[in-house]
Design an enzyme around this catalytic site. Structure first.
Site, mmCIF file in Angstrom:
data_model
loop_
_atom_site.group_PDB
_atom_site.id
_atom_site.type_symbol
_atom_site.label_atom_id
_atom_site.label_comp_id
_atom_site.label_asym_id
_atom_site.label_seq_id
_atom_site.Cartn_x
_atom_site.Cartn_y
_atom_site.Cartn_z
ATOM 1 C CB THR A 154 109.505 106.598 29.657
ATOM 2 O OG1 THR A 154 108.317 106.319 29.908
ATOM 3 C CG2 THR A 154 109.756 106.026 28.124
ATOM 4 C CG ASN A 181 99.771 107.385 23.770
ATOM 5 O OD1 ASN A 181 99.566 108.558 23.100
ATOM 6 N ND2 ASN A 181 99.781 106.394 22.906
ATOM 7 C CD GLU A 182 105.701 108.189 29.058
ATOM 8 O OE1 GLU A 182 105.100 107.323 29.746
ATOM 9 O OE2 GLU A 182 106.884 108.137 28.621
ATOM 10 N N PRO A 183 101.356 109.159 31.017
ATOM 11 C CG PRO A 183 101.631 108.194 33.100
ATOM 12 C CD PRO A 183 102.525 108.622 31.784
#
Ligand code: F6R
Length: 251
Positions: free
Chosen positions: A170, A151-153
């Site tokens: 990542t 769950n990236e920004p």
């Protein structure tokens, strides 16, 4: 006020021993009641000492995983199961091949589902977690972007299992394992923040000085979607297990 606490250990191995004994106790007490346990699992370098200790508990202390069902957080899109860097391979190499979880109880998102079928595949993954009774325990690491799962920004608090575009940071962190950034997949399927936050207990592990600033942001910074681990501050039963280096900016 944050509900989320942290514990500091002398080493990753010391933290892993405590956590493995807690999870082992949960598995045994459920087995005594004839019930299943649903574990949410993570990949990456961080959980390795924990998986080694679970395997040891199985080998040397007779801990059986026959009543365990597992759901992994995520999988790279584009990688078949047998790819050396797939999370399917990682989980088998580092844990599943060394314990007695029934093969039919092991769940990971597919890395090879055709693009048009991804939404249905993700909905099915969510349904399988629900049908299993929900996650009793979720293990997490934390990425330098503050991600839990992938769950990236920008990932909303109520997000569910879905396709995600991996942040460049990542992908850079994964580049050595893939032999260069050009080989790192650009997308993954990940459980959402909402999926993770429904787990009844959550333990986030972090080791080393490289994680110290993101650990501080996650625990002490504002709760928002720029650091998805910050949502753990609002979970009633989430805790960070840290070594001294990862906790350095907290104390
Ligand atoms: C892994 C995962 C990620 C990792 C995180 C930390 O399934 O979802 O959130 O936990 O990227 O990775 P490591 O442990 O390699 O530092």
């Amino acid at each position: 006020m944050s509900l989320c606490n942290f514990r500091v250990f002398d080493s990753p191995e010391a933290a892993a021993r405590v956590l493995a004994s807690e999870v082992g106790e949960l598995i045994r007490s459920r087995a005594g009641e004839g019930r299943q346990v649903v574990l949410g699992l993570a990949t990456g370098n961080t959980p390795l000492p924990f998986y080694r200790e679970l395997a040891r508990l199985h080998r040397e202390e007779g801990l059986s995983f026959s009543n365990v069902t597992t759901f992994n957080l995520d999988e790279y899109l584009g990688l078949p199961r047998e790819h050396a860097e797939s999370y399917w391979t990682f989980m088998h190499r580092n844990l599943l091949d060394h314990i007695d979880v029934p093969a039919g109880n092991v769940n990971l998102p597919s890395g090879t589902v055709p693009e048009a079928d991804i939404p249905a595949h993700c909905a099915d993954y969510e349904a399988r977690i629900r049908e299993a009774g929900g996650l009793d325990f979720q293990l997490l690491g934390i990425g330098r972007t503050g991600h839990i799962g992938f769950n990236e920004p920008g990932s909303p608090k109520d997000s569910r299992t879905r396709r995600i575009h991996l942040d460049e940071i990542t992908r850079q962190d994964a580049a050595p394992a893939f032999g260069g950034i050009g080989n790192v997949p650009t997308h993954a399927v990940t459980m959402g923040c909402g999926t993770i936050l429904e787990a009844r207990r959550i333990v986030l592990l972090a080791w080393g000085s490289k994680k110290a600033s993101i650990v501080r942001e996650a625990l002490r910074g504002p709760v928002n979607d720029q650091v998805s681990a910050s949502f753990l501050q609002e979970h009633p039963n989430a805790v960070f297990y840290l070594d001294r280096e990862a906790a350095a900016e907290l104390i």
